[in-house]
Structures are given as C-alpha cells and as structure tokens.
Design a protein around this motif. Structure first.
Motif, short mmCIF file in Angstrom:
data_model
loop_
_atom_site.label_atom_id
_atom_site.label_comp_id
_atom_site.label_asym_id
_atom_site.label_seq_id
_atom_site.Cartn_x
_atom_site.Cartn_y
_atom_site.Cartn_z
N LYS A 103 2.43 53.88 61.88
CA LYS A 103 1.17 53.40 61.31
C LYS A 103 1.03 53.97 59.89
N THR A 104 0.73 53.11 58.94
CA THR A 104 0.67 53.54 57.54
C THR A 104 -0.64 53.13 56.89
N ARG A 105 -0.99 53.83 55.84
CA ARG A 105 -2.15 53.50 55.01
C ARG A 105 -1.79 53.74 53.54
N ILE A 106 -2.40 52.95 52.68
CA ILE A 106 -2.30 53.22 51.24
C ILE A 106 -3.47 54.12 50.88
N LEU A 107 -3.15 55.34 50.51
CA LEU A 107 -4.18 56.30 50.16
C LEU A 107 -4.78 55.98 48.79
N CYS A 108 -3.91 55.54 47.88
CA CYS A 108 -4.35 55.20 46.53
C CYS A 108 -3.28 54.33 45.89
N ASP A 109 -3.69 53.32 45.13
CA ASP A 109 -2.74 52.41 44.48
C ASP A 109 -3.13 52.23 43.02
N THR A 110 -2.33 52.80 42.12
CA THR A 110 -2.56 52.67 40.68
C THR A 110 -1.41 51.93 40.00
N MET A 111 -0.68 51.16 40.78
CA MET A 111 0.53 50.50 40.28
C MET A 111 0.21 49.55 39.12
N GLN A 112 -0.82 48.75 39.24
CA GLN A 112 -1.13 47.76 38.22
C GLN A 112 -1.71 48.38 36.96
N SER A 113 -2.40 49.49 37.11
CA SER A 113 -3.04 50.12 35.95
C SER A 113 -2.11 51.04 35.17
N LEU A 114 -0.87 51.25 35.70
CA LEU A 114 0.11 52.13 35.05
C LEU A 114 -0.47 53.52 34.82
N THR A 115 -1.11 54.05 35.85
CA THR A 115 -1.68 55.39 35.78
C THR A 115 -1.29 56.19 37.01
N VAL A 116 -1.69 57.44 37.02
CA VAL A 116 -1.52 58.33 38.16
C VAL A 116 -2.91 58.76 38.60
N PRO A 117 -3.21 58.73 39.90
CA PRO A 117 -4.56 59.14 40.34
C PRO A 117 -4.82 60.62 40.08
N GLU A 118 -6.04 60.93 39.71
CA GLU A 118 -6.43 62.33 39.55
C GLU A 118 -6.63 62.95 40.93
N GLN A 119 -6.57 64.26 41.00
CA GLN A 119 -6.76 64.95 42.28
C GLN A 119 -8.10 64.57 42.91
N SER A 120 -9.12 64.41 42.10
CA SER A 120 -10.46 64.09 42.60
C SER A 120 -10.54 62.70 43.24
N GLU A 121 -9.58 61.84 42.92
CA GLU A 121 -9.56 60.48 43.47
C GLU A 121 -8.90 60.42 44.84
N LEU A 122 -8.24 61.48 45.24
CA LEU A 122 -7.48 61.48 46.49
C LEU A 122 -8.36 62.01 47.62
N LYS A 123 -8.69 61.13 48.55
CA LYS A 123 -9.51 61.49 49.70
C LYS A 123 -8.64 61.48 50.96
N PHE A 124 -8.48 62.64 51.57
CA PHE A 124 -7.56 62.77 52.69
C PHE A 124 -8.25 62.54 54.04
N ASN A 125 -7.42 62.19 55.03
CA ASN A 125 -7.91 61.87 56.37
C ASN A 125 -7.41 62.90 57.39
N ASP A 126 -8.19 63.08 58.43
CA ASP A 126 -7.83 64.06 59.47
C ASP A 126 -6.68 63.58 60.35
N ASP A 127 -6.45 62.27 60.40
CA ASP A 127 -5.42 61.72 61.29
C ASP A 127 -4.13 61.36 60.53
N THR A 128 -3.79 62.19 59.55
CA THR A 128 -2.62 61.94 58.71
C THR A 128 -1.45 62.84 59.10
N THR A 129 -0.28 62.24 59.30
CA THR A 129 0.92 63.01 59.62
C THR A 129 1.55 63.59 58.37
#
Length: 346
Positions: A103-129
């Motif tokens: 089972k997979t999820r996209i945590l963050c996708d900045t592919m089209q904007s040609l950027t890298v997400p900032e740490q503050s943009e990354l929201k983690f989940n409790d059910d992540t392997t």
C-alpha cells in the motif's frame, strides 16, 4: 564518464589481472582473488561514506530500478503504507513500482513545480512503514539541500546520481541505495546500505535474489554477480579516495556547476528552469531560445567533442551531467561552445 586513471588501469590489467595470467573477467566469483575485491570494496566504501557498524553493505543486481521493487518487498507491512516524496521522474517511477507490492501514498509531489518540499510541508502519518525520496533528480535537475527529518519512521533515499559526490550522514537513514554507473563505476551493479534492524522484515514471497537477509547471509554472492562491474567499482572507489574523498568531490562539483549556472543565468540565449534554491550540482538541464536550433546544437556540439547533451525525452532541451570524473576543463569547453553557438545564432 570514468576517470582516465581508471580506464588506464583497466586497459593495463585487462589481459592479466595482478599476475594471475587471466583477465579479471575470467576469474571465479567465488575464488580467493575475487574475495579480495569484495572485501576491499566494502572496506573502502565504508571508509569513504563513514558507514557505521550497525549498517550492512549489500551489492546487488539490476541497478537502482531493481531496488524500486526490492525496497517494498523488504520493508513493507500489509497493515501499513509506504509514503513517497516525489520531486521528479525517478521518484515517481519508484512510487509506481512500489504500488505493485504494498500500500502506497504520495506524501508530497513537487514534480511539476521543479521544487523540493520544505520540512514544514511534510506531514507524516502514524501508519507509515517507510518514507522514500530521490535526493537528486537527474532529468529535471532538482536536488534536496537538506535531509527530511522523519522521526522514528525509516527514511529511504535514492542517491544514485550523487553517491560519493558529497558526504551524507548515514545515521539519518534506514536505507540508502544507488546504481554505480553515475559516479562510482559502470552499469550492472547497485549498492544498498541497510540498517541492521531493517533486515529480516521481507515479505514471504520475496525472490531470494532480492531478499536483503539472503544477500547478507551470502556475502552478496547468492549467484554469479556482475564481476567486472564490481572490479571497476573498486577502482573508482580507490580513485575517489586518492582524489580527496567525498568532501573534495563536493567542492569540485559545486565549482563546476557554478561555472555553468552563472553562464546560463547571464545569457539571454539559454535558460535553466530550476530556481537556484533547488538546483542540482550534478545535472543541469537547459533550453535554447528557440527549439528549432536544438538539432543543430546537438550536431555541432557532438562534432566539437561534447557528447550526451540531449535532454530526456520527457522534458526536451539539453542536459549537462557533471559527475565526479568530469574535469573542470570539460565544463569550460562546454561554456566556450555555448557562447560561440549563441553568438552565431542570435
């Protein structure tokens, strides 16, 4: 590109490796002679990357793309998700492959904007392997300038395009993996650096050649590995050590990339689409003022001895890759050609 010193060593040893009377391609992968290549490769890799003792070094088939499947097969849980940060083509490809096995999820996708997400943009989940990201995207020329802090969730990083081009803090990761043909060798071989507590969690149907536990138990020799690629890896590692290590490689690469970025930014004929904050020190995509000149640019640059400049089919344009063994003189030669071409076609 391979260092010229490595190519010269291969040439000198091709028919008679270390007085054995055989080429390194002819010796048994289970012989004592090849065991020395294996041992030296791991010791030198550990030294150059400062790999702690609680991490296992595995040598594998299939390049990085094989690891897109190997990772979920070895880490995933049926009750949990694998989360992917996507900043370009390779991160997306890794995500799509993982979907076949867990089972997979996209945590963050900045592919089209040609950027890298900032740490503050990354929201983690409790059910992540585990959380996966690609440090440097070769096609779009986007690179992380930091390591995401994922807390207790194992962080998996694809360092194929910048392995040993810079120093990384191994202990921030659960798994690091890379193909060898960018910075440390030729195609056919990959490496994975896996924290020991993450080994042995594979799915029951994992093929033995992809199972980290089996690879560790067999000293990365579950079958006949690509021995010549392994030999070239050792030569490249020795060259990096002799040249000052990963830290020196980083200084060299930053200087090379700055030369080209500065020229592109000062030109009204060429353009790089990535904001300076997210730019790669390894892969620099650029476009010409008009696409009609692309074919002529590639034809004339090849004639000038500048090869492999065609951009990926998905983005077009041009791309200059400046891996460890590319000398500064090569970058200067490219800039000189670009200036001359621009002057002739303005």
């Amino acid at each position: 590109m391979l260092p010229i010193e490595v190519i010269q060593t291969i040439k000198a040893e091709l028919e008679d490796w270390q007085g054995s009377g055989m080429s390194v391609m002819e010796i048994s992968h289970r012989s004592q002679a090849f065991a020395e290549i294996i041992e030296q490769s791991e010791l030198l890799l550990r030294k150059l990357l400062k790999i702690p003792k609680n991490y296992h070094v595995l040598f594998l088939h299939g390049g990085a793309s094989m690891q897109f499947a190997t990772i979920p097969l070895n880490l995933s849980s049926p009750k949990h998700y694998a989360d992917y940060i996507i900043t370009g083509h390779w991160g997306l490809k890794a995500y799509k492959e993982a979907k076949k096995f867990t089972k997979t999820r996209i945590l963050c996708d900045t592919m089209q904007s040609l950027t890298v997400p900032e740490q503050s943009e990354l929201k983690f989940n409790d059910d992540t392997t585990y959380i996966h990201y690609t440090d440097n995207e070769t096609i779009s020329g986007v690179e992380f300038s930091y390591v995401p802090d994922t807390g207790d969730i194992p962080l998996v990083i694809d360092i194929s395009s910048n392995v040993l081009s810079c120093q990384v803090d191994i202990e921030k990761f659960g798994v690091l993996y890379a193909c060898c043909q960018k910075n440390i060798g030729i195609s056919g071989l990959a490496i994975s650096i896996v924290r020991e507590d993450l080994i042995g969690k594979h799915q029951t149907h994992t093929p033995s050649l992809l199972e980290w536990q089996h690879l560790h138990n067999t000293n990365s020799l579950p079958n006949t590995m690509p021995t010549f690629a392994w030999y070239v890896l050792l030569l490249c590692l020795q060259w990096i050590e002799k040249s000052g290590g990963a830290g020196q490689m980083r200084q060299n690469n930053l200087k090379k990339s700055k030369l080209l970025y500065d020229y592109i930014d000062s030109s009204d004929f060429y353009n790089n689409p990535v904001a300076p904050k997210y730019r790669s020190a390894m892969n620099i995509p650029f476009s010409l003022r008009t696409e009609d000149l692309n074919s002529l640019f590639l034809e004339q640059s090849t004639q000038a001895g500048l090869t492999n400049l065609k951009g990926h089919a998905s983005v077009g344009g041009m791309r200059a890759s400046m891996y460890n063994s590319m000398p500064k003189a090569g970058v200067i030669a490219l800039i000189d050609f670009m200036q001359d071409f621009a002057n002739k076609h303005k």
